[in-house]
Write a protein that holds these residues in place. Structure first.
Motif, PDB file in Angstrom:
ATOM      1  N   ALA A 147       0.387  -1.617   0.054  1.00  0.00           N
ATOM      2  CA  ALA A 147      -0.039  -0.304  -0.408  1.00  0.00           C
ATOM      3  C   ALA A 147       1.038   0.970   0.148  1.00  0.00           C
TER       4      ALA A 147
ATOM      5  N   TRP B  62     -10.240   4.204   3.189  1.00  0.00           N
ATOM      6  CA  TRP B  62      -8.901   3.923   4.362  1.00  0.00           C
ATOM      7  C   TRP B  62      -8.766   5.249   5.814  1.00  0.00           C
TER       8      TRP B  62
ATOM      9  N   SER C 148     -11.128   2.740   7.565  1.00  0.00           N
ATOM     10  CA  SER C 148     -10.615   1.810   8.168  1.00  0.00           C
ATOM     11  C   SER C 148      -8.948   2.087   9.431  1.00  0.00           C
TER      12      SER C 148
ATOM     13  N   ALA D 175      -8.038   2.643  -4.274  1.00  0.00           N
ATOM     14  CA  ALA D 175      -8.277   0.899  -4.144  1.00  0.00           C
ATOM     15  C   ALA D 175      -9.027   1.373  -2.760  1.00  0.00           C
TER      16      ALA D 175
ATOM     17  N   CYS E 248      -5.642  -2.158   1.191  1.00  0.00           N
ATOM     18  CA  CYS E 248      -5.921  -3.604   0.891  1.00  0.00           C
ATOM     19  C   CYS E 248      -3.829  -3.644   1.106  1.00  0.00           C
ATOM     20  N   ARG E 249      -3.759  -5.123   1.700  1.00  0.00           N
ATOM     21  CA  ARG E 249      -2.776  -5.023   2.237  1.00  0.00           C
ATOM     22  C   ARG E 249      -1.647  -5.890   1.573  1.00  0.00           C
ATOM     23  N   THR E 250      -2.283  -6.805  -0.157  1.00  0.00           N
ATOM     24  CA  THR E 250      -1.069  -7.312  -1.028  1.00  0.00           C
ATOM     25  C   THR E 250      -1.318  -6.634  -2.003  1.00  0.00           C
TER      26      THR E 250
ATOM     27  N   TRP F 256      -4.240  -8.029  -4.451  1.00  0.00           N
ATOM     28  CA  TRP F 256      -5.664  -7.684  -4.597  1.00  0.00           C
ATOM     29  C   TRP F 256      -5.529  -6.039  -4.603  1.00  0.00           C
ATOM     30  N   LEU F 257      -4.680  -5.661  -4.651  1.00  0.00           N
ATOM     31  CA  LEU F 257      -4.360  -3.807  -5.208  1.00  0.00           C
ATOM     32  C   LEU F 257      -3.967  -3.399  -6.074  1.00  0.00           C
TER      33      LEU F 257
ATOM     34  N   ARG G 147      -5.755  -5.619  -8.498  1.00  0.00           N
ATOM     35  CA  ARG G 147      -7.324  -6.077  -8.588  1.00  0.00           C
ATOM     36  C   ARG G 147      -8.736  -5.250  -8.670  1.00  0.00           C
ATOM     37  N   TYR G 148      -8.171  -4.256  -7.656  1.00  0.00           N
ATOM     38  CA  TYR G 148      -8.935  -2.896  -7.955  1.00  0.00           C
ATOM     39  C   TYR G 148      -8.406  -1.204  -8.693  1.00  0.00           C
TER      40      TYR G 148
END
Length: 266
Positions: A21, A143, A146, A190, A193-195, A198-199, A201-202
């Motif tokens: 991230a 974010w 979160s 995005a 996401c921590r990986t 997954w980032l 993917r968005y």
């Protein structure tokens, strides 16, 4: 937040910037900073904090410095190995008043013990019409949400000690110091996401975000100019040229004279 806590939060930010991230945020900020600073002219520019990016890479001023609260180890060939030219407390900038043309603050105010004092110091060292660029995390984003829930659950996505400042609030602070915001940008749409997987993917959200939910980007950037009351830039004084007399053709003058003479004879 005291100075010791501020230093710990900056160290936590340094570690977070190495995560997927953090790399994602750095890439967006570096690209935008290159675009914003390329056409800012002057003599002296300073980047304060966050040596993981080179905020002045595209700027062409002859004197550019990286300043931070402490020197950084020069290990390897990484961005974090950039040399810190000046070390100081953020609240006491070691520059003469009205001596800098540009100051860049990447994620400094939200982790500073006295963010208002840092801004006052920036206003002091900027020349009239000098510029400041501020990067910050947007509390009104996925974010930011979160970050709030992390304080309850204990599972933090962003560095927990940061006091995130919304863009409208930041503009109000700048306005109080006679620094008017000229440009503002949001980015990194995005989810938290921590990986990297997954980032990726968005990634479509970075294309759709500016159009469909423009104010919900995870980070923002504000560019402002220092205004000095009673002072304004004066352009060249163009004098209006006197209108040239309209010339009367000789034939017209002759005809007019003949008609006048005929009226007198009659």
């Amino acid at each position: 937040m005291d100075n010791a806590a501020s230093e710990k939060s900056i160290i936590a930010l340094d570690s977070w910037l190495q995560t997927p991230a953090g790399v994602y945020v750095r890439a967006w900020e570096q690209s935008l900073l290159d675009a914003l600073t390329a056409d800012i002219f002057g003599y002296n520019a300073v980047q304060i904090g966050m040596p993981q990016i080179d905020a002045l890479a595209a700027n062409r001023m002859p004197s550019k410095w990286l300043a931070d609260t402490r020197p950084r180890p020069r290990a390897g060939n990484t961005a974090a190995a950039r040399q810190v030219a000046v070390t100081f407390d953020y609240a006491e900038l070691p520059f003469a008043s009205q001596s800098l043309d540009l100051v860049v603050l990447p994620h400094v105010l939200e982790f500073a013990a006295e963010p208002h004092q840092v801004l006052r110091e920036v206003e002091r060292v900027l020349i009239p019409e000098g510029q400041v660029i501020i990067c910050g995390f947007n509390p009104r984003s996925l974010w930011g949400l979160s970050h709030l829930t992390g304080r309850v659950t204990g599972s933090h996505f962003l560095p927990p000690a940061g006091e995130f400042i919304s863009m409208p609030r930041m503009k109000d602070w700048l306005k109080l110091l006679n620094m008017g915001a000229t440009h503002s940008h949001f980015g990194c749409y995005a989810p938290a996401c921590r990986t990297e997987q997954w980032l990726q993917r968005y990634v479509f959200m970075d294309r759709a975000g500016p159009r469909w939910w423009p104010y919900l980007g995870a980070v923002y950037m504000v560019q402002a100019i220092k205004r000095v009351k009673g002072m304004r830039l004066i352009g060249p004084a163009w004098k209006k040229s006197a209108k040239a007399p309209v010339a009367v053709p000789v034939t017209n003058r002759t005809s007019s004279t003949n008609r006048k003479q005929e009226r007198q004879d009659g």
